[in-house]
Design an enzyme around this catalytic site. Structure first.
Site, short mmCIF file in Angstrom:
data_model
loop_
_atom_site.label_atom_id
_atom_site.label_comp_id
_atom_site.label_asym_id
_atom_site.label_seq_id
_atom_site.Cartn_x
_atom_site.Cartn_y
_atom_site.Cartn_z
N GLU A 292 2.41 -13.21 38.17
CA GLU A 292 3.43 -12.19 37.93
C GLU A 292 4.55 -12.27 38.97
O GLU A 292 5.69 -11.91 38.70
CB GLU A 292 2.77 -10.80 37.96
N HIS A 321 -19.62 -27.35 35.75
CA HIS A 321 -20.27 -27.72 34.49
C HIS A 321 -19.43 -27.31 33.30
O HIS A 321 -19.92 -27.27 32.18
CB HIS A 321 -21.66 -27.08 34.43
N LYS A 435 5.69 -4.01 26.81
CA LYS A 435 5.41 -2.57 26.90
C LYS A 435 6.26 -1.81 25.88
O LYS A 435 5.76 -0.93 25.17
CB LYS A 435 5.73 -2.05 28.31
#
Ligand code: PA5
Length: 468
Positions: A292, A321, A435
């Site tokens: 961000e 793995h 938003k």
């Protein structure tokens, strides 16, 4: 014991890993830029959105107030719930996991430092229902954390909890709510004042992802018995270690420089690879900080750019793995940061057995402590051999001081990297679009949201041929 965390960047360098590494010449050439970045960050210390640089120094009274409140909460409640998202949740979660028992909530009350802790950072419809299934509202305190005081996720959670509390405890609901928000901005402070909730403030110059070392993170930590003064002392130690414009004397500045040089060589991905479960969520916290802060499309002069480095959250040895194959043989687009712990809080010996199978029997008499470090070194070697950039941050032990150092180190690296990239590391305009669009989808009426709803209708209709 020397409690200082250590940075080893040998395996970032061409001297060690060959042509895909960073040359000493490139680093030397960067020194004036690094000095300028340091000076820019220092010039803004405590100003604008760099109030987080003051947190190691200006919180004496707040620490005492937090400790008093934490003591009261520990005495009154069995569960403590953080309602928050992004910077209001990732730090508290990382510190809780780092410094408390890995199964803290499952421990009997007498073995825990405080109430059970839940950090609710999503609005999955099943999540709140699940929480309400495992807590007793009469014995639960909710810490509503939002700097803006208007974040839909957090405020919708607040409304749900408020309603539930009123039904469960009646007029006493106010004693179950603790607010952490801006002192002067946003809706939540107004609600807090009207209701008379106990409130702690997020300083104006401290953005969400830089807020772990203010009441955002310190309250949950203190409630669960974490040494918040140790966290702050560690941050202060790191700030003082990084008090130089010479990158060879300032580990955070050096790290920012190498990260930017790595980006310039095409390493668009930063893999955080802690070899300790206690540091697993530190990767999540770091991912938000790095993504961000640095993912920007405008320079400070207003010129277009598209910069940043994609953080990847991993865990050693587990991800050996799952992802290591890609890291050793895939594109040369990554730098890897190992987090190494020298002294774990437990020693887990491996008993003898399977004597008829030498490869397995060999493990008997060793320990998980040896095995995890051997696997870390093995991974480091495999990456080295494949000519991949990596660096290691060693924590002598995971304790409040070293965690404070680590948090502040990454905050400084991020600030310096932002200055080197010539972007604003402290805003997040790219998050705003989503938003506003979300509220528009929900049907909210305001000039901005109504216009956004109309704008959204104009995007191309989905084609049936692409939907199966
Ligand atoms: O770093 C940030 O600023 C964001 O990630 C915020 O922490 C996040 O969006 C939540 O914002 P608020 O604390 O205002 O609810």
């Amino acid at each position: 014991m020397d409690n200082r965390i250590r940075l080893d960047v040998n395996l970032m360098m061409e001297d060690s890993i060959g042509a895909r590494g960073i040359s000493r010449q490139a680093l030397n050439d960067m020194m004036p830029r690094l000095k300028a970045a340091y000076e820019m960050v220092e010039a803004n210390r405590g100003k604008g959105m760099q109030g987080w640089m003051d947190l190691p120094y200006n919180q004496d009274a707040i620490l005492t107030a937090i400790e008093d409140t934490a003591r009261r909460i520990r005495g009154e409640f069995e569960a403590f719930v953080v309602l928050g998202i992004g910077g209001s949740a990732l730090g508290p979660a990382a510190v809780q996991q780092a410094l408390n028992h890995l199964h803290y909530n499952e421990l009997p009350a007498g073995k825990r430092g405080g109430p059970r802790l839940y950090i609710e950072d999503n609005i999955d419809p099943e999540r709140m229902a699940a929480l309400l299934d495992v807590i007793d509202l009469k014995k639960t305190c909710f810490n509503v954390i939002t700097k803006s005081g208007g974040t839909a996720e957090t405020m919708s959670q607040y409304l749900i909890v408020l309603d539930a509390l009123k039904k469960a405890v009646g007029d006493d609901y106010k004693k179950h709510i603790l607010i952490t928000t801006s002192e002067k901005k946003g809706f939540l402070i107004k609600i807090a004042q009207r209701e008379g909730y106990e409130t702690f403030y997020i300083p104006d110059g401290v953005g969400g992802r830089f807020s772990e070392l203010c009441p955002v993170g310190l309250i949950a930590a203190a409630v669960t018995g974490i040494d918040i003064r140790g966290l702050i002392a560690g941050a202060k130690d790191m700030d003082q270690r990084c008090n130089s414009g010479d990158a060879m004397a300032n580990p955070a500045l050096l790290d920012a420089g190498l990260s930017v040089l790595a980006m310039e060589k095409g390493a668009n991905i930063s893999v955080m690879l802690p070899y300790a479960d206690s540091l697993k969520l530190m990767s999540d916290w770091y991912a938000q900080l790095w993504a961000e802060s640095l993912g920007k499309n405008r320079t400070l002069d207003g010129n277009p750019c598209n910069v940043g480095q994609t953080p990847v959250k991993t865990l050693g040895v587990t991800d050996q793995h799952s992802q290591l194959q890609l890291y050793t043989e895939g594109p040369f687009d990554k730098m890897i940061t190992f987090l190494k712990v020298e002294a774990f809080h437990a020693t887990t010996p491996i008993p003898h057995g399977c004597d008829d199978i030498p490869t397995i029997a060999f493990l008997g008499g060793k320990s998980h402590n040896q095995l995890i470090e051997a696997e870390r070194q093995g991974t480091e070697y495999a990456l080295y051999k494949a000519g991949r950039m990596s660096q290691t941050i060693t924590l002598p032990e995971v304790n409040a001081n070293t965690v404070g150092q680590l948090l502040y180190f990454f905050e400084l690296v991020t600030a310096y990297a932002g200055a080197l990239l010539n972007i604003d590391a402290f805003n997040q305009p790219g998050v705003e679009e989503s938003k506003v669009a979300s509220y528009a989808v929900m049907g909210y009426e305001s000039d901005v949201h109504t216009a956004k709803r109309e704008e959204m209708k104009n995007r191309p209709a989905p084609k049936a041929e692409y939907i199966f």
